[in-house]
Design an enzyme around this catalytic site. Structure first.
Site, PDB file in Angstrom:
ATOM      1  N   ARG A  69       0.822  -1.214   0.000  1.00 56.91           N
ATOM      2  CA  ARG A  69       0.000   0.000   0.000  1.00 56.91           C
ATOM      3  C   ARG A  69       0.860   1.270   0.000  1.00 56.91           C
ATOM      4  NH1 ARG A  69      -3.292   2.821   4.379  1.00 56.91           N
ATOM      5  NH2 ARG A  69      -4.977   3.857   3.227  1.00 56.91           N
ATOM      6  N   HIS A  73       0.531   4.438  -2.567  1.00 55.70           N
ATOM      7  CA  HIS A  73       0.312   5.821  -2.124  1.00 55.70           C
ATOM      8  C   HIS A  73       1.490   6.719  -2.476  1.00 55.70           C
ATOM      9  CE1 HIS A  73      -3.245   5.254   0.893  1.00 55.70           C
ATOM     10  NE2 HIS A  73      -3.376   4.519  -0.194  1.00 55.70           N
ATOM     11  N   SER A  83       8.329  10.049  -1.867  1.00 51.50           N
ATOM     12  CA  SER A  83       7.881  11.231  -1.100  1.00 51.50           C
ATOM     13  C   SER A  83       7.127  10.841   0.170  1.00 51.50           C
ATOM     14  CB  SER A  83       7.021  12.144  -1.975  1.00 51.50           C
ATOM     15  OG  SER A  83       5.951  11.421  -2.542  1.00 51.50           O
ATOM     16  N   ASN A 101      -3.619   8.744   4.377  1.00 52.43           N
ATOM     17  CA  ASN A 101      -2.489   8.083   5.036  1.00 52.43           C
ATOM     18  C   ASN A 101      -2.566   8.120   6.557  1.00 52.43           C
ATOM     19  OD1 ASN A 101      -1.322   7.669   2.503  1.00 52.43           O
ATOM     20  ND2 ASN A 101      -0.223   9.630   2.569  1.00 52.43           N
ATOM     21  N   HIS A 201      -6.347  -5.871  -2.324  1.00 49.68           N
ATOM     22  CA  HIS A 201      -7.158  -6.010  -1.116  1.00 49.68           C
ATOM     23  C   HIS A 201      -7.456  -7.476  -0.804  1.00 49.68           C
ATOM     24  CE1 HIS A 201      -8.679  -1.544  -1.284  1.00 49.68           C
ATOM     25  NE2 HIS A 201      -7.386  -1.656  -1.051  1.00 49.68           N
TER      26      HIS A 201
HETATM   27  C1  HEM Z   1      -9.020   1.440  -6.005  1.00 48.68           C
HETATM   28  C2  HEM Z   1      -8.904   2.358  -5.080  1.00 48.68           C
HETATM   29  C3  HEM Z   1      -8.490   2.051  -3.674  1.00 48.68           C
HETATM   30  C4  HEM Z   1      -9.127   2.474  -2.555  1.00 48.68           C
HETATM   31  C5  HEM Z   1     -10.360   3.356  -2.490  1.00 48.68           C
HETATM   32  C6  HEM Z   1      -8.415   1.912  -1.437  1.00 48.68           C
HETATM   33  C7  HEM Z   1      -8.753   2.118  -0.113  1.00 48.68           C
HETATM   34  C8  HEM Z   1      -8.161   1.485   0.961  1.00 48.68           C
HETATM   35  C9  HEM Z   1      -8.529   1.691   2.327  1.00 48.68           C
HETATM   36  C10 HEM Z   1      -9.610   2.657   2.824  1.00 48.68           C
HETATM   37  C11 HEM Z   1      -7.775   0.875   3.088  1.00 48.68           C
HETATM   38  C12 HEM Z   1      -7.801   0.773   4.620  1.00 48.68           C
HETATM   39  C13 HEM Z   1      -7.041   1.963   5.172  1.00 48.68           C
HETATM   40  C14 HEM Z   1      -7.341   2.264   6.611  1.00 48.68           C
HETATM   41  O1  HEM Z   1      -7.510   1.343   7.399  1.00 48.68           O
HETATM   42  O2  HEM Z   1      -7.412   3.449   6.924  1.00 48.68           O
HETATM   43  C15 HEM Z   1      -6.902   0.156   2.202  1.00 48.68           C
HETATM   44  C16 HEM Z   1      -5.980  -0.778   2.597  1.00 48.68           C
HETATM   45  C17 HEM Z   1      -5.108  -1.403   1.737  1.00 48.68           C
HETATM   46  N1  HEM Z   1      -4.949  -1.123   0.394  1.00 48.68           N
HETATM   47 FE1  HEM Z   1      -6.179  -0.029  -0.758  1.00 48.68          FE
HETATM   48  N2  HEM Z   1      -7.379   1.153  -1.893  1.00 48.68           N
HETATM   49  C18 HEM Z   1      -7.377   1.226  -3.256  1.00 48.68           C
HETATM   50  C19 HEM Z   1      -6.441   0.644  -4.102  1.00 48.68           C
HETATM   51  C20 HEM Z   1      -5.338  -0.052  -3.669  1.00 48.68           C
HETATM   52  C21 HEM Z   1      -4.229  -0.425  -4.506  1.00 48.68           C
HETATM   53  C22 HEM Z   1      -4.074  -0.037  -5.984  1.00 48.68           C
HETATM   54  C23 HEM Z   1      -3.361  -1.128  -3.725  1.00 48.68           C
HETATM   55  C24 HEM Z   1      -2.028  -1.730  -4.088  1.00 48.68           C
HETATM   56  C25 HEM Z   1      -1.737  -2.156  -5.307  1.00 48.68           C
HETATM   57  C26 HEM Z   1      -3.955  -1.207  -2.415  1.00 48.68           C
HETATM   58  C27 HEM Z   1      -3.428  -1.893  -1.348  1.00 48.68           C
HETATM   59  C28 HEM Z   1      -3.968  -1.915  -0.084  1.00 48.68           C
HETATM   60  C29 HEM Z   1      -3.503  -2.810   0.954  1.00 48.68           C
HETATM   61  C30 HEM Z   1      -2.488  -3.917   0.779  1.00 48.68           C
HETATM   62  C31 HEM Z   1      -4.209  -2.469   2.116  1.00 48.68           C
HETATM   63  C32 HEM Z   1      -4.026  -3.076   3.511  1.00 48.68           C
HETATM   64  C33 HEM Z   1      -2.883  -2.323   4.183  1.00 48.68           C
HETATM   65  C34 HEM Z   1      -2.528  -2.816   5.577  1.00 48.68           C
HETATM   66  O3  HEM Z   1      -3.063  -3.794   6.077  1.00 48.68           O
HETATM   67  O4  HEM Z   1      -1.660  -2.152   6.194  1.00 48.68           O
HETATM   68  N3  HEM Z   1      -5.128  -0.522  -2.411  1.00 48.68           N
HETATM   69  N4  HEM Z   1      -7.152   0.560   0.900  1.00 48.68           N
END
Ligand code: HEM
Ligand SMILES: *[C@@H]1O[C@H](CO)[C@@H](O)[C@H](O)[C@H]1NC(C)=O
Ligand SMILES: *[C@@H]1O[C@H](CO)[C@@H](O)[C@H](O)[C@H]1NC(C)=O
Length: 326
Positions: A69, A73, A83, A101, A201
């Site tokens: 993630r 970002h 950055s 973030n 996800h």
């Molecule tokens: C399509 C649009 C996307 C949205 C709206 C989105 C939104 C989110 C949100 C809200 C979370 C949870 C954050 C929190 O707890 O505050 C999350 C977690 C995560 N996102 Fe996304 N995401 C998107 C795309 C992506 C992409 C492109 C990737 C990587 C290629 C990604 C990888 C992850 C991962 C691996 C987590 C879990 C992180 C952890 O457990 O520390 N996401 N995302």
């Protein structure tokens, strides 16, 4: 420019010039990235990064998700330039506390430890942006997903932008399908890339505040799944309580994320919109049925994401430590 200087101008047919100009306008700095960028200057780089990610994941599987993630970002805000790794100071507000973030990005200690080992082996050579890109690849691979060769040669920014990181370029979890598509298009990624990258996800966790409205107010959600999530995400309070983004196999990089969407078990609103009667339904169905197709498209999209507006050549710098400019 680099690729026109070798050919005398008068020998270049006009059509070729037009094509080259078009390529320049849409940006070809990523063309300077290459998989062998550090093969002479830091031959042990890949193994140092790999073992750093390996030992971090052995301690906590989630860190692989967090590193993946972080790379996303980083790349969506002014390109893949490290950055996001710059810490706030008394006089500088970077990206880490911007709304997408704040309270949720993590993995900085792992990057710090890996960078310090890389500096010992080859001081002043390898950028933090490249280290972050490699950790994302290694995380996916170690957690059971596909692997691929990472193009290298990105340099590090000297600054970061709180306002850019807050501006919506990283789409929020309340996004509509068209907003998701537009935000990815804005950085040169297609709707297909967006659907494939959302498959990230399949690992990791999200905070209650990011999915509360979905589990209490939305109707396109499996009832027992909503009830399950409500148990640890109350109507008010517990904003930081965590739940897995993939209900079934949250520590495994597989295509279960898409199977969840077919069953209305997407955790975020922005997950379920990918399969809610719109233009991406068929792709979600395809990925849910064919893990190989998902892997292939995910890799293609990860490489494209890693190509977003890198600093190259003499731009930026190679940071000595990832958390502050030199
Ligand atoms: C399509 C649009 C996307 C949205 C709206 C989105 C939104 C989110 C949100 C809200 C979370 C949870 C954050 C929190 O707890 O505050 C999350 C977690 C995560 N996102 Fe996304 N995401 C998107 C795309 C992506 C992409 C492109 C990737 C990587 C290629 C990604 C990888 C992850 C991962 C691996 C987590 C879990 C992180 C952890 O457990 O520390 N996401 N995302
Ligand atoms: C970030 O989170 C802190 C609490 O940890 C909060 O005080 C602050 O207002 C948040 N910043 C932004 C920009 O949302
Ligand atoms: C459900 O929607 C209503 C109306 O938009 C809103 O006021 C309320 O806060 C939402 N409930 C939750 C738990 O998000």
């Amino acid at each position: 420019m680099a690729f026109t200087t070798h050919t005398p101008k008068h020998l270049v047919p006009p059509l070729v010039l037009v094509l080259q100009l078009t390529l320049l306008l849409i940006g070809t700095s990523s063309a300077q990235l290459s998989v062998s960028f550090y093969s002479k200057t830091c031959p042990k780089l890949l193994s140092i990064v790999r073992s750093g990610v390996q030992s971090a994941i052995a301690k906590e599987a989630r860190i692989g998700a967090s590193l993946l993630r972080l790379h996303f970002h980083d790349c969506f805000v002014n390109g893949c330039d490290g950055s996001i790794l710059l810490d706030d100071t008394a006089t500088f507000r970077g990206e880490q506390t911007a709304p997408p973030n704040n309270r949720s990005v993590r993995g900085f200690d792992v990057i710090k430890a890996i960078k310090s080992n890389v500096e010992k082996a080859c001081p002043g050579v390898v950028s933090c942006a490249d280290i972050l890109t490699l950790t994302a690849r290694d995380s996916v691979d170690i957690l059971g997903g596909p692997s691929w060769e990472v193009k290298l040669g990105r340099r590090d920014s000297k600054t970061a932008s709180f306002s850019a990181a807050s501006s919506g370029v990283i789409p929020p979890p309340t996004s509509t399908l068209s907003n998701l598509i537009n935000r990815f298009n804005a950085v040169g990624l297609s709707a297909k890339d967006m659907v494939a990258l959302s498959g990230a996800h399949t690992i990791g966790l999200a905070r209650c505040v990011t999915f509360r409205n979905r589990i209490y107010n939305e109707s396109n959600i499996d009832v027992s799944f909503a009830k399950l999530r409500q148990r640890s995400c109350p109507r008010s309070g517990g904003d930081d309580n965590l739940a897995p983004l993939d209900v079934a196999t949250p520590k495994l990089f597989d295509n279960n994320y898409y199977k969840n969407l077919l069953n209305n078990k997407g955790l975020l609103h922005s997950d379920q919109v990918l399969h809610n009667g719109g233009s991406t339904d068929s792709l979600v169905k395809q990925y849910s049925q064919n893990d190989k197709t998902f892997d292939t498209d995910f890799v293609t999209a990860m490489i494209k994401m890693g190509d977003i507006r890198p600093l190259t050549g003499s731009q930026g710098e190679i940071r000595k430590v990832c958390s502050k400019p030199n």
